[in-house]
Structures are given as C-alpha cells and as structure tokens.
Design an enzyme around this catalytic site. Structure first.
Site, PDB file in Angstrom:
ATOM      1  N   ASP A 170       1.436  -1.300  -0.154  1.00  0.00           N
ATOM      2  CA  ASP A 170       0.252  -0.013  -0.308  1.00  0.00           C
ATOM      3  C   ASP A 170       0.830   1.435  -0.176  1.00  0.00           C
ATOM      4  O   ASP A 170       1.831   1.065   0.516  1.00  0.00           O
ATOM      5  CB  ASP A 170      -1.331   0.050   1.621  1.00  0.00           C
ATOM      6  N   HIS A 216       3.435  -2.307   3.394  1.00  0.00           N
ATOM      7  CA  HIS A 216       3.995  -1.454   2.428  1.00  0.00           C
ATOM      8  C   HIS A 216       4.331  -0.634   2.019  1.00  0.00           C
ATOM      9  O   HIS A 216       6.210  -0.951   2.388  1.00  0.00           O
ATOM     10  CB  HIS A 216       3.474  -0.376   3.741  1.00  0.00           C
TER      11      HIS A 216
END
Length: 231
Positions: A39, A184
């Site tokens: 992400d 992430h």
C-alpha cells in the site's frame, strides 16, 4: 458480478441499478496459496527495492497505489504493470472515507484507477480503502465505478517499522491458506519491510505456499482480480 448504478447528480442517491455481469459461484485456488500486497506507493526509494526483490524471487503482487503518488512517479506505475503485478486503486490522497459525503467518495474512488489506465493502458479492477473503511457507501461507490473491494487477512503493521526479526515471524505465524498479506511500499520509511521481504518469501515457500494474484494460480498469464474480504 457487477452492476451499473444510476445516481442523482445532486443527492448522490442510487435511483436504479442494472446487472451488467451476472455473479458467478466463488471458487478457491487449491493448495497453500498466499497473496502479497503493498500500500501507499509508488515511492521513489522503496517501490523499486520491493520490485527488485519480487523480480529476483519470481513473485507477483498487488500494489495499491495512491493517486497523488501516481502523478509523481508514473514511471514506477509503468514498471509495476510491465513486471506482471496487479495495480489497485487506493484513493487519491489516502483520505479517511468513514462517513464521507457522496462528493468526497466520488473525488476519492475511481480517479486513481483512471490515472493508472492513462499510464498503463489497463484500468485497475480493485479498490482498497485507506484505513480499511469498507462501509456500505464506500463499497457501493467502488462498484459504481467498476471497482471491487480488496481487503486483507494478515496485517503485521509494518508501518510502525518493527525490526525485520520481529516482522518476519509475525507474518509467518499469521498466514493461513488463502491469506492476503498487507505491507507498505510508501507512506514512510519502509526499510524494515524491504529487508524482511526476502525472508518472508523464503519462509512461506518452505512451508509449501505458492504466491498468487487474487483469484489466480501462479502460472496464469493475466490477472483476473476478485474481491477479498478484509479482516
């Protein structure tokens, strides 16, 4: 399946809905399979390093990109697509969509997918709401612009920058067949994630896991993403 919803221009309320693609029965990919997702990118420092690890290890993943970062790094978006990964809309500026107005939902859900299509020639089919806000309104807006909600089942909170020696076992212990791992590649210092990633891949393979894209086996030539429930 999918449906096309007509909404009032001012109220944003749905006034009609037409099924465009009938729903089909869900099916599982057999065996011990797992999906990696990243992400908040693309990021100039961390995304290339993540991509390098994935390329060396022959793993494809899902990258949930933020529109503002797409504008800054279109070259990385193009690279993600060219290396066979799936791109996913993660809003325009990582807004908290809890209780958001129809106008805000329209501004945040869909434009990033359009920007990705301008760069790659292919529009994403998935939307992951920031902060995991899978409200009825968010999911309905995603469906309205032909996106499907994409969640996760394993969240090691790598955004908190735990050490790789803590991050790796936390992920491995939480994974079950069919898991979607949330990591992430943007939004902060992701050194720990980059350092842990090769060990996560090696450990899961030793446990008999195959890395797949949503709804796919590892050798499928093109992705056909399906929704994955959030935790």
């Amino acid at each position: 399946g999918s449906r096309r919803v007509a909404a009032g221009a001012r109220s944003g309320e749905a006034v009609s809905a037409v099924v465009t693609v009938p729903a089909v029965e869900a099916h599982r990919v057999p065996g011990r399979v797992v999906t990696l997702s990243f992400d908040d990118g693309p990021h100039a420092d961390w995304t290339p390093q993540v991509l390098d690890v994935l390329r060396r290890r022959h793993v494809r993943a899902v990258f949930c990109v933020v529109g503002d970062m797409v504008d800054v790094h279109p070259d990385l978006v193009a690279r993600i697509a060219s290396e066979g990964h799936v791109l996913c809309d993660h809003s325009v500026d990582h807004a908290d969509l809890d209780g958001a107005s129809p106008e805000v939902l329209a501004a945040e859900i869909g434009p990033t997918a359009d920007r990705v299509e301008d760069i790659t020639g292919e529009r994403p089919e998935l939307f992951r709401p920031p902060y995991g806000v899978f409200s009825e309104a968010v999911v309905a807006r995603a469906h309205h612009v032909d996106l499907r909600a994409f969640g996760w089942t394993v969240d090691p909170e790598d955004f908190a920058q735990p050490s790789p020696t803590a991050l790796v076992p936390e992920i491995i212990d939480a994974v079950e067949p069919g898991a979607v791992i949330l990591l992430h590649d943007g939004g902060g210092d992701r050194r720990a994630t980059v350092d842990a990633l090769p060990y996560v891949i090696t450990a899961l393979r030793r446990l008999g896991y195959r890395f797949v894209l949503p709804g796919l086996g590892p050798d499928a030539p093109r992705p056909t993403p399906v929704a994955t429930p959030s935790s």
